[in-house]
Write a protein that holds these residues in place. Structure first.
Motif, PDB file in Angstrom:
ATOM      1  N   ARG A  85       9.913  28.297 -15.806  1.00 48.43           N
ATOM      2  CA  ARG A  85       9.883  26.832 -16.160  1.00 48.43           C
ATOM      3  C   ARG A  85       8.941  26.456 -17.407  1.00 48.43           C
ATOM      4  O   ARG A  85       8.277  27.396 -17.810  1.00 48.43           O
ATOM      5  N   ASP A 114       7.987  31.340 -12.579  1.00 48.64           N
ATOM      6  CA  ASP A 114       8.292  31.223 -11.466  1.00 48.64           C
ATOM      7  C   ASP A 114       9.484  32.103 -10.760  1.00 48.64           C
ATOM      8  O   ASP A 114      10.570  31.473 -10.768  1.00 48.64           O
ATOM      9  N   ARG A 139       6.996  23.140 -19.364  1.00 49.78           N
ATOM     10  CA  ARG A 139       6.518  21.841 -19.330  1.00 49.78           C
ATOM     11  C   ARG A 139       5.452  21.469 -20.590  1.00 49.78           C
ATOM     12  O   ARG A 139       4.775  22.405 -21.099  1.00 49.78           O
ATOM     13  N   GLU A 187       5.339  20.457 -12.630  1.00 49.30           N
ATOM     14  CA  GLU A 187       5.680  21.736 -12.166  1.00 49.30           C
ATOM     15  C   GLU A 187       6.575  22.436 -13.397  1.00 49.30           C
ATOM     16  O   GLU A 187       6.798  23.590 -13.672  1.00 49.30           O
TER      17      GLU A 187
END
Length: 330
Positions: free
Chosen positions: A63, A58, A65, A21
């Protein structure tokens, strides 16, 4: 090495690649033990090295990644990491838990299979030498029960949010059939299922069931999940061992000749240590499980004095009296 900037940036990149996530800036800061501004700079450095990193909305935050993982070169483990994985598997196997040991051994094989042969050849001699040079002391105690089929049923039920059924040969009514909502598993000197009894007046109240006292474990179709606010780690930390009860403030006074040992001992997650005027140390923590704590205090002999609570003093007196009766004492 912990503060080497390049190593820290690579460490953060690994964490971002390992998270499905993604991580927020606050999570990056906590993981890397830095301030938020430093986390922002580290994130930007990772982005410059790995342009495939993506930003994931989010609300009310964001976020980040890295999809697709990192290369084998960047992910190659070092000798110490491989050694600890090997020793962890060995510890589980010696403790009588071959199923969990086999899972770690399979992971070790997969890691080695993914490594470049030149890297593996370079690490192999050092790894072999360290494996021979380190061992694990055998400790007395019950062998933890482990049946891979039982663990598999419970784990599938936890993931599916369904109940498990079994005949429980422990507790106050041995042989009773149980329908349990599985909350989690606790591994230690004995292995336990933590769950709620669906046929009780308080099905949300967590209870413990020893795996070696469970017979005929089967998956049930009943929907069953832990309460939304249940925290398995917090539940486990309430007790000195496994037995649960009312939390009480424990106060122990350790003699001066054992004070250094007491300071190095991990008594409980909530512990505080205070130096005493005579050179001893006071250990204070909040816990349940007075019987297991009394059993442990036997190992300290005359070096420990129980200042409180009264329930712990009573458990210790009962244990001492039972031991005296068994060995011909007064």
């Amino acid at each position: 090495m912990r503060h080497d900037k390049a190593a820290m940036v690579l460490d953060l990149a690994r964490r971002l690649a390992a998270s499905a996530e993604g991580l927020t800036l606050d999570e990056m800061a906590r993981a890397m033990e830095v301030g938020r501004r430093t986390a922002e700079r580290m994130r930007d450095a990772v982005w410059a090295l790995y342009p495939q990193m993506e930003e994931v909305p989010d609300p009310p935050t964001k976020r980040w990644r890295i999809r697709g993982g990192l290369s084998a070169f960047e992910q190659a483990p070092d000798t110490t990491e491989l050694l600890e994985l090997t020793k962890a598997a060995e510890a589980l196997r010696r403790a009588g838990e071959p199923g969990r040991a086999a899972a770690l051994e399979a992971l070790e094989h997969k890691i080695k299979a993914a490594m470049r042969s030149t890297t593996l050849n370079r690490l192999a001699p050092d790894l072999e030498a360290l494996v021979r040079a380190e061992t694990i002391a055998v400790q007395a105690g019950p062998r933890p029960f482990e049946d891979e089929a039982v663990l598999s049923v419970i784990r599938r039920a936890i993931m599916a949010g369904t109940a498990v059924g079994f005949v429980y040969m422990g507790g106050s009514t041995p042989g009773r059939k149980r329908r349990i909502a599985p909350f989690g598993l606790m591994f230690g000197r004995a292995n336990y299922l933590v769950g709620g009894d669906l046929d009780s007046a308080q099905p949300e109240a967590p209870r413990t069931f020893r795996l070696d006292h469970m017979e005929g474990v089967t998956a049930l179709p009943d929907r069953a999940s832990p309460p939304a606010d249940f925290d398995l780690q917090a539940f486990a930390s309430r007790s000195f061992g496994v037995y649960q009860g009312e939390l009480e403030e424990v106060v122990l006074h350790i003699a001066p000749d054992k004070a250094d040992e007491a300071r190095a001992w991990r008594w409980h997650p909530t512990q505080t240590l205070t130096n005493l005027a005579d050179g001893g140390v006071e250990v204070r923590f909040n816990s349940s499980g007075m019987r297991e704590l009394a059993w442990h205090l036997f190992t300290w002999g005359e070096a420990v004095r129980i200042a409180g609570p009264d329930s712990l003093k009573a458990e210790m007196r009962q244990a001492l009296e039972a031991a005296a009766r068994a060995h011909g004492g007064a």
